[in-house]
Design a protein around this motif. Sequence first.
Motif, PDB file in Angstrom:
ATOM      1  N   GLU A   1      18.493  11.814   1.156  1.00 38.00           N
ATOM      2  CA  GLU A   1      17.736  10.854   0.351  1.00 38.00           C
ATOM      3  C   GLU A   1      18.472   9.529   0.169  1.00 38.00           C
ATOM      4  N   GLY A   2      17.691   8.443   0.213  1.00 38.29           N
ATOM      5  CA  GLY A   2      18.265   7.105   0.093  1.00 38.29           C
ATOM      6  C   GLY A   2      18.945   6.848  -1.240  1.00 38.29           C
ATOM      7  N   ALA A   3      18.469   7.502  -2.293  1.00 36.43           N
ATOM      8  CA  ALA A   3      19.025   7.276  -3.628  1.00 36.43           C
ATOM      9  C   ALA A   3      20.519   7.603  -3.659  1.00 36.43           C
TER      10      ALA A   3
ATOM     11  N   GLY B   1      15.275  -4.576  14.534  1.00 28.58           N
ATOM     12  CA  GLY B   1      14.431  -5.456  13.734  1.00 28.58           C
ATOM     13  C   GLY B   1      13.926  -4.855  12.440  1.00 28.58           C
ATOM     14  N   THR B   2      14.418  -3.673  12.083  1.00 31.24           N
ATOM     15  CA  THR B   2      13.923  -3.007  10.867  1.00 31.24           C
ATOM     16  C   THR B   2      14.832  -3.279   9.667  1.00 31.24           C
ATOM     17  N   THR B   3      14.329  -2.918   8.505  1.00 36.23           N
ATOM     18  CA  THR B   3      15.135  -3.053   7.290  1.00 36.23           C
ATOM     19  C   THR B   3      16.316  -2.077   7.337  1.00 36.23           C
ATOM     20  N   GLY B   4      16.153  -0.967   8.058  1.00 32.29           N
ATOM     21  CA  GLY B   4      17.270  -0.036   8.247  1.00 32.29           C
ATOM     22  C   GLY B   4      18.415  -0.732   8.970  1.00 32.29           C
ATOM     23  N   GLU B   5      18.048  -1.575   9.944  1.00 33.42           N
ATOM     24  CA  GLU B   5      19.061  -2.326  10.691  1.00 33.42           C
ATOM     25  C   GLU B   5      19.761  -3.328   9.767  1.00 33.42           C
ATOM     26  N   THR B   6      18.974  -4.008   8.932  1.00 31.70           N
ATOM     27  CA  THR B   6      19.543  -4.984   7.991  1.00 31.70           C
ATOM     28  C   THR B   6      20.570  -4.312   7.082  1.00 31.70           C
ATOM     29  N   ILE B   7      20.233  -3.125   6.590  1.00 30.83           N
ATOM     30  CA  ILE B   7      21.151  -2.378   5.718  1.00 30.83           C
ATOM     31  C   ILE B   7      22.413  -2.003   6.488  1.00 30.83           C
ATOM     32  N   ALA B   8      22.224  -1.524   7.717  1.00 30.64           N
ATOM     33  CA  ALA B   8      23.371  -1.086   8.527  1.00 30.64           C
ATOM     34  C   ALA B   8      24.348  -2.237   8.779  1.00 30.64           C
ATOM     35  N   PHE B   9      23.782  -3.424   9.065  1.00 31.69           N
ATOM     36  CA  PHE B   9      24.635  -4.598   9.335  1.00 31.69           C
ATOM     37  C   PHE B   9      25.529  -4.934   8.140  1.00 31.69           C
ATOM     38  N   LYS B  10      25.084  -4.574   6.942  1.00 34.83           N
ATOM     39  CA  LYS B  10      25.848  -4.927   5.733  1.00 34.83           C
ATOM     40  C   LYS B  10      26.931  -3.901   5.396  1.00 34.83           C
ATOM     41  N   ILE B  11      26.926  -2.777   6.100  1.00 36.53           N
ATOM     42  CA  ILE B  11      27.907  -1.733   5.787  1.00 36.53           C
ATOM     43  C   ILE B  11      29.247  -2.047   6.450  1.00 36.53           C
ATOM     44  N   GLU B  12      30.286  -1.983   5.649  1.00 34.90           N
ATOM     45  CA  GLU B  12      31.631  -2.319   6.099  1.00 34.90           C
ATOM     46  C   GLU B  12      32.064  -1.477   7.299  1.00 34.90           C
ATOM     47  N   GLY B  13      32.528  -2.162   8.327  1.00 32.07           N
ATOM     48  CA  GLY B  13      33.080  -1.470   9.488  1.00 32.07           C
ATOM     49  C   GLY B  13      32.062  -0.742  10.355  1.00 32.07           C
ATOM     50  N   ALA B  14      30.774  -0.988  10.113  1.00 33.33           N
ATOM     51  CA  ALA B  14      29.741  -0.264  10.859  1.00 33.33           C
ATOM     52  C   ALA B  14      29.652  -0.753  12.306  1.00 33.33           C
ATOM     53  N   ALA B  15      29.513   0.182  13.227  1.00 31.84           N
ATOM     54  CA  ALA B  15      29.221  -0.154  14.613  1.00 31.84           C
ATOM     55  C   ALA B  15      27.725   0.142  14.784  1.00 31.84           C
ATOM     56  N   VAL B  16      26.907  -0.911  14.699  1.00 31.20           N
ATOM     57  CA  VAL B  16      25.455  -0.705  14.691  1.00 31.20           C
ATOM     58  C   VAL B  16      24.894  -0.665  16.108  1.00 31.20           C
TER      59      VAL B  16
ATOM     60  N   ILE C   1      16.811   5.195   8.613  1.00 27.70           N
ATOM     61  CA  ILE C   1      15.385   4.988   8.888  1.00 27.70           C
ATOM     62  C   ILE C   1      14.570   5.370   7.656  1.00 27.70           C
ATOM     63  N   ASP C   2      13.363   4.841   7.581  1.00 23.44           N
ATOM     64  CA  ASP C   2      12.472   5.101   6.448  1.00 23.44           C
ATOM     65  C   ASP C   2      12.240   6.605   6.220  1.00 23.44           C
ATOM     66  N   ARG C   3      12.021   6.950   4.955  1.00 24.44           N
ATOM     67  CA  ARG C   3      11.887   8.360   4.528  1.00 24.44           C
ATOM     68  C   ARG C   3      10.940   9.218   5.369  1.00 24.44           C
ATOM     69  N   ASN C   4       9.686   8.795   5.502  1.00 29.21           N
ATOM     70  CA  ASN C   4       8.702   9.684   6.144  1.00 29.21           C
ATOM     71  C   ASN C   4       8.990   9.939   7.620  1.00 29.21           C
TER      72      ASN C   4
ATOM     73  N   TYR D   1       0.810  -1.228   0.000  1.00 30.21           N
ATOM     74  CA  TYR D   1       0.000   0.000   0.000  1.00 30.21           C
ATOM     75  C   TYR D   1       0.833   1.262   0.000  1.00 30.21           C
ATOM     76  N   TYR D   2       2.170   1.126   0.147  1.00 26.28           N
ATOM     77  CA  TYR D   2       2.990   2.353   0.156  1.00 26.28           C
ATOM     78  C   TYR D   2       4.416   2.023  -0.257  1.00 26.28           C
ATOM     79  N   GLU D   3       4.987   2.899  -1.100  1.00 26.18           N
ATOM     80  CA  GLU D   3       6.371   2.695  -1.502  1.00 26.18           C
ATOM     81  C   GLU D   3       7.279   3.565  -0.648  1.00 26.18           C
ATOM     82  N   ALA D   4       8.303   2.937  -0.104  1.00 27.09           N
ATOM     83  CA  ALA D   4       9.195   3.654   0.812  1.00 27.09           C
ATOM     84  C   ALA D   4      10.649   3.439   0.416  1.00 27.09           C
ATOM     85  N   VAL D   5      11.538   4.105   1.148  1.00 24.67           N
ATOM     86  CA  VAL D   5      12.982   3.911   0.963  1.00 24.67           C
ATOM     87  C   VAL D   5      13.654   4.362   2.250  1.00 24.67           C
ATOM     88  N   GLN D   6      14.815   3.809   2.539  1.00 27.43           N
ATOM     89  CA  GLN D   6      15.542   4.247   3.728  1.00 27.43           C
ATOM     90  C   GLN D   6      16.230   5.579   3.456  1.00 27.43           C
TER      91      GLN D   6
END
Length: 253
Positions: free
Chosen positions: A201-203, A143-158, A181-184, A112-117
Amino acid sequence: MKKVIAMLLAAVLCLAAFTACGSEAASGDKVLVVGTNAEFPPFEYIGDDGEPDGFDIALIKEIGKKLGMEVQIENMEFNSLVAAIGTKIDASIAGMTITEERLNAVDFSDPYYEAVQYVIVPADSTIATAEDLKNKAIGVQMGTTGETIAFKIEGAAVQSYNKALDAVNDLNNGRVDLVIIDRNPAKVFTQKFEGKVIALEGAQFEFESEEYAIALPKGSELVEKVNQALAEIKAEGTFDELLTQYIDSAEVE
Ligand code: ARG
């Protein structure tokens, strides 16, 4: 003998009637218990009256009307929503992105909604590209998709927080370098700390677009019904009204 049979029959009927009444609210409507995490404006937050409010809450109430069900909102930790579906709650609406991992545990309605981090940084930060995100202290909601992205970033201290706002607070206090975190909600939280933090912006960071949907128990007959209700709410214009009321009004730009 006839009397005994009549009495038995009456007892059985009573029992049947009682069970049938078990899942009905006082109004006679069936209850749909919907989990959310009201820490995610403008989709869900605690309103001035102390009750959960926001786009998602208004949307699920409209869906409830279509289904002839009374919606009961359960506010809980975002991280425990998926596991609670089918046991503690009948469904979840929480700006929840459809992911492969979640699809192992639940079914999703139509999106129902398009989002981006987005990336929130201090106003004077030079962070601008995916490369700049490496080796940083990153705040996210657990537990968010923002967390999933952060875990994949090299050298990140999440650093994972139960509430996204606490991550933004810590950014403001210099305890983390950035928040994903999500855009809105990023836009809403940034407004709270005007001039101190900004949302990028996430882009810029090559983040992929995400789709929010309502999570339901696997194989539930509710999926079709919810999709039907959603389609009607869109066709009737109510969906756009809710967007205007809750999403557009939350954006100052
Ligand atoms: N869209 C992101 C996800 O699905 C974040 C959702 C957070 N929602 C909330 N109500 N706190 O992981």
